[in-house]
Scaffold this motif. Structure first.
Motif, PDB file in Angstrom:
ATOM      1  N   VAL A  18       0.857  -1.187   0.000  1.00 22.24           N
ATOM      2  CA  VAL A  18       0.000   0.000   0.000  1.00 22.24           C
ATOM      3  C   VAL A  18       0.895   1.238   0.000  1.00 22.24           C
ATOM      4  O   VAL A  18       1.917   1.286   0.696  1.00 22.24           O
ATOM      5  CB  VAL A  18      -0.952   0.001   1.218  1.00 22.24           C
ATOM      6  N   ASP A  19       0.503   2.246  -0.775  1.00 20.90           N
ATOM      7  CA  ASP A  19       1.359   3.408  -1.033  1.00 20.90           C
ATOM      8  C   ASP A  19       1.272   4.423   0.108  1.00 20.90           C
ATOM      9  O   ASP A  19       0.629   5.469  -0.008  1.00 20.90           O
ATOM     10  CB  ASP A  19       0.917   4.051  -2.348  1.00 20.90           C
ATOM     11  N   THR A  20       1.963   4.127   1.207  1.00 27.04           N
ATOM     12  CA  THR A  20       1.821   4.936   2.422  1.00 27.04           C
ATOM     13  C   THR A  20       3.110   5.573   2.924  1.00 27.04           C
ATOM     14  O   THR A  20       3.058   6.381   3.853  1.00 27.04           O
ATOM     15  CB  THR A  20       1.273   4.069   3.569  1.00 27.04           C
ATOM     16  N   THR A  21       4.244   5.239   2.343  1.00 33.26           N
ATOM     17  CA  THR A  21       5.510   5.691   2.919  1.00 33.26           C
ATOM     18  C   THR A  21       5.569   7.210   3.048  1.00 33.26           C
ATOM     19  O   THR A  21       5.942   7.749   4.099  1.00 33.26           O
ATOM     20  CB  THR A  21       6.697   5.204   2.087  1.00 33.26           C
ATOM     21  N   TYR A  22       5.187   7.903   2.009  1.00 35.15           N
ATOM     22  CA  TYR A  22       5.295   9.357   2.055  1.00 35.15           C
ATOM     23  C   TYR A  22       4.173   9.976   2.877  1.00 35.15           C
ATOM     24  O   TYR A  22       4.332  11.068   3.431  1.00 35.15           O
ATOM     25  CB  TYR A  22       5.341   9.927   0.630  1.00 35.15           C
ATOM     26  N   HIS A  45      11.832  10.271   6.097  1.00 39.91           N
ATOM     27  CA  HIS A  45      11.569   9.209   5.124  1.00 39.91           C
ATOM     28  C   HIS A  45      12.494   8.025   5.329  1.00 39.91           C
ATOM     29  O   HIS A  45      12.063   6.873   5.270  1.00 39.91           O
ATOM     30  CB  HIS A  45      11.722   9.746   3.699  1.00 39.91           C
ATOM     31  N   ARG A  46      13.757   8.290   5.596  1.00 35.43           N
ATOM     32  CA  ARG A  46      14.730   7.214   5.762  1.00 35.43           C
ATOM     33  C   ARG A  46      14.501   6.430   7.052  1.00 35.43           C
ATOM     34  O   ARG A  46      15.085   5.362   7.241  1.00 35.43           O
ATOM     35  CB  ARG A  46      16.160   7.781   5.741  1.00 35.43           C
ATOM     36  N   SER A  47      13.651   6.948   7.922  1.00 31.28           N
ATOM     37  CA  SER A  47      13.351   6.257   9.178  1.00 31.28           C
ATOM     38  C   SER A  47      12.055   5.451   9.108  1.00 31.28           C
ATOM     39  O   SER A  47      11.787   4.639   9.997  1.00 31.28           O
ATOM     40  CB  SER A  47      13.235   7.264  10.329  1.00 31.28           C
ATOM     41  N   ILE A  48      11.256   5.675   8.072  1.00 29.82           N
ATOM     42  CA  ILE A  48       9.982   4.975   7.958  1.00 29.82           C
ATOM     43  C   ILE A  48      10.249   3.478   7.771  1.00 29.82           C
ATOM     44  O   ILE A  48      11.083   3.081   6.962  1.00 29.82           O
ATOM     45  CB  ILE A  48       9.153   5.528   6.779  1.00 29.82           C
ATOM     46  N   GLY A  49       9.520   2.691   8.513  1.00 30.97           N
ATOM     47  CA  GLY A  49       9.765   1.247   8.555  1.00 30.97           C
ATOM     48  C   GLY A  49      10.199   0.813   9.938  1.00 30.97           C
ATOM     49  O   GLY A  49      10.019  -0.339  10.316  1.00 30.97           O
ATOM     50  N   MET A  50      10.784   1.752  10.687  1.00 29.61           N
ATOM     51  CA  MET A  50      11.041   1.503  12.108  1.00 29.61           C
ATOM     52  C   MET A  50       9.735   1.665  12.881  1.00 29.61           C
ATOM     53  O   MET A  50       8.807   2.342  12.424  1.00 29.61           O
ATOM     54  CB  MET A  50      12.038   2.528  12.668  1.00 29.61           C
ATOM     55  N   VAL A 167       9.080 -10.064   1.854  1.00 34.75           N
ATOM     56  CA  VAL A 167       9.084  -8.980   0.876  1.00 34.75           C
ATOM     57  C   VAL A 167       8.866  -7.672   1.624  1.00 34.75           C
ATOM     58  O   VAL A 167       7.884  -7.525   2.365  1.00 34.75           O
ATOM     59  CB  VAL A 167       7.973  -9.163  -0.183  1.00 34.75           C
ATOM     60  N   GLY A 168       9.769  -6.719   1.450  1.00 28.39           N
ATOM     61  CA  GLY A 168       9.665  -5.435   2.140  1.00 28.39           C
ATOM     62  C   GLY A 168      10.217  -4.308   1.300  1.00 28.39           C
ATOM     63  O   GLY A 168      10.803  -4.544   0.233  1.00 28.39           O
ATOM     64  N   ASP A 169      10.053  -3.091   1.780  1.00 22.93           N
ATOM     65  CA  ASP A 169      10.467  -1.924   0.987  1.00 22.93           C
ATOM     66  C   ASP A 169      11.532  -1.077   1.665  1.00 22.93           C
ATOM     67  O   ASP A 169      12.003  -0.108   1.067  1.00 22.93           O
ATOM     68  CB  ASP A 169       9.256  -1.037   0.693  1.00 22.93           C
ATOM     69  N   SER A 170      11.911  -1.405   2.885  1.00 24.74           N
ATOM     70  CA  SER A 170      12.869  -0.553   3.600  1.00 24.74           C
ATOM     71  C   SER A 170      14.106  -1.339   4.016  1.00 24.74           C
ATOM     72  O   SER A 170      14.079  -2.579   4.094  1.00 24.74           O
ATOM     73  CB  SER A 170      12.216   0.062   4.844  1.00 24.74           C
ATOM     74  N   VAL A 171      15.162  -0.610   4.275  1.00 26.06           N
ATOM     75  CA  VAL A 171      16.384  -1.231   4.810  1.00 26.06           C
ATOM     76  C   VAL A 171      16.069  -1.970   6.105  1.00 26.06           C
ATOM     77  O   VAL A 171      16.610  -3.044   6.376  1.00 26.06           O
ATOM     78  CB  VAL A 171      17.458  -0.147   5.032  1.00 26.06           C
ATOM     79  N   GLY A 190       8.700   2.018  -2.024  1.00 27.10           N
ATOM     80  CA  GLY A 190       8.620   2.795  -0.795  1.00 27.10           C
ATOM     81  C   GLY A 190       9.582   3.964  -0.772  1.00 27.10           C
ATOM     82  O   GLY A 190       9.626   4.719   0.207  1.00 27.10           O
ATOM     83  N   GLY A 191      10.370   4.109  -1.840  1.00 30.97           N
ATOM     84  CA  GLY A 191      11.268   5.250  -1.938  1.00 30.97           C
ATOM     85  C   GLY A 191      12.701   4.982  -1.543  1.00 30.97           C
ATOM     86  O   GLY A 191      13.531   5.893  -1.564  1.00 30.97           O
TER      87      GLY A 191
END
Length: 225
Positions: A18-22, A45-50, A167-171, A190-191
């Motif tokens: 789902v397109d929610t990162t931003y 943005h670089r912290s999203i996923g924590m 499957v994921g979008d962040s580090v 996720g950018g």
């Protein structure tokens, strides 16, 4: 405990399906700004996923006064909640879930979102017919990059780390999976860049769920277990 030898795929949801990162980025920026914390959106943005606790440590420092953390989280949740009815799945997300299920894979949404938010995400995806198990923040003591939510996803689905792909979008997704020796496929939707995901240890990187679906037969998902 695992109940059988079935294979499965665990999937992050925010920014992956789902397109929610931003949207989360803007919501945190607004919440922080309300509390007079001027944090650039690029850093957020670089912290999203924590999880929110680790995100605030990352952005404001672990030695900060934590008395405002609850208000910051509540403010973020309020801003993000305004988007719930407009949440949009990323290209190919529902089709990917159904294709994995059709291959006999147990499909697990390994999300650490709160239960009410999970309901909004599932409504946006509209693919519950393909989903076996769904986690939420209540299932994990520590948030990513700790692997707790993946441990919960395995336990609830009856799967083992040796027979799944994540499957994921962040580090932070890649790092969490690595702690359990679970192969992680990264998505750049996720950018986070291809180089960052691959550098963190992703076994393969695709643009979005549609691209992964197109290459599914040759992906790690097709050979899991």
């Amino acid at each position: 405990m695992p109940t059988d030898n079935r294979r499965g795929v665990l999937l992050d949801v925010d920014g992956t399906l789902v397109d929610t990162t931003y949207l989360h980025t803007v919501s945190w920026w607004e919440a922080l700004r309300q509390a007079d914390h001027q944090v650039p959106m690029a850093l957020i943005h670089r912290s999203i996923g924590m999880g929110s606790d680790k995100l605030l440590d990352h952005l404001l420092g672990p030695e900060r006064d934590r008395d405002d953390d609850g208000r910051l989280r509540a403010a973020h949740d309020g801003f993000f909640g305004e988007y719930w009815e407009r949440l949009t799945p990323l290209p190919g997300a529902a089709d990917l879930l159904r294709a994995c299920a059709a291959r006999g894979l147990r499909v697990v949404l390994a999300t650490s979102a709160a239960e009410r938010e999970v309901a909004a995400l599932r409504a946006a995806l509209d693919a519950d017919d393909a989903v076996d198990t769904v986690t939420s923040s209540a299932d994990a003591q520590q948030s990513k990059p700790a692997p707790d939510i993946l441990v919960a996803a395995l336990e609830q689905s009856g799967l083992t780390a040796e027979r799944v792909v994540f499957v994921g979008d962040s580090v932070w997704d890649v790092v969490a999976a690595g702690k359990l020796d679970i192969p992680c496929i990264g998505l750049t939707c996720g950018g986070t860049s291809r180089g960052e995901l691959a550098g963190a240890g992703a076994v393969a990187v695709y643009d979005d769920p549609a691209a992964l679906l197109e290459g599914l037969a040759d992906s790690a998902i097709a050979t899991v277990g």
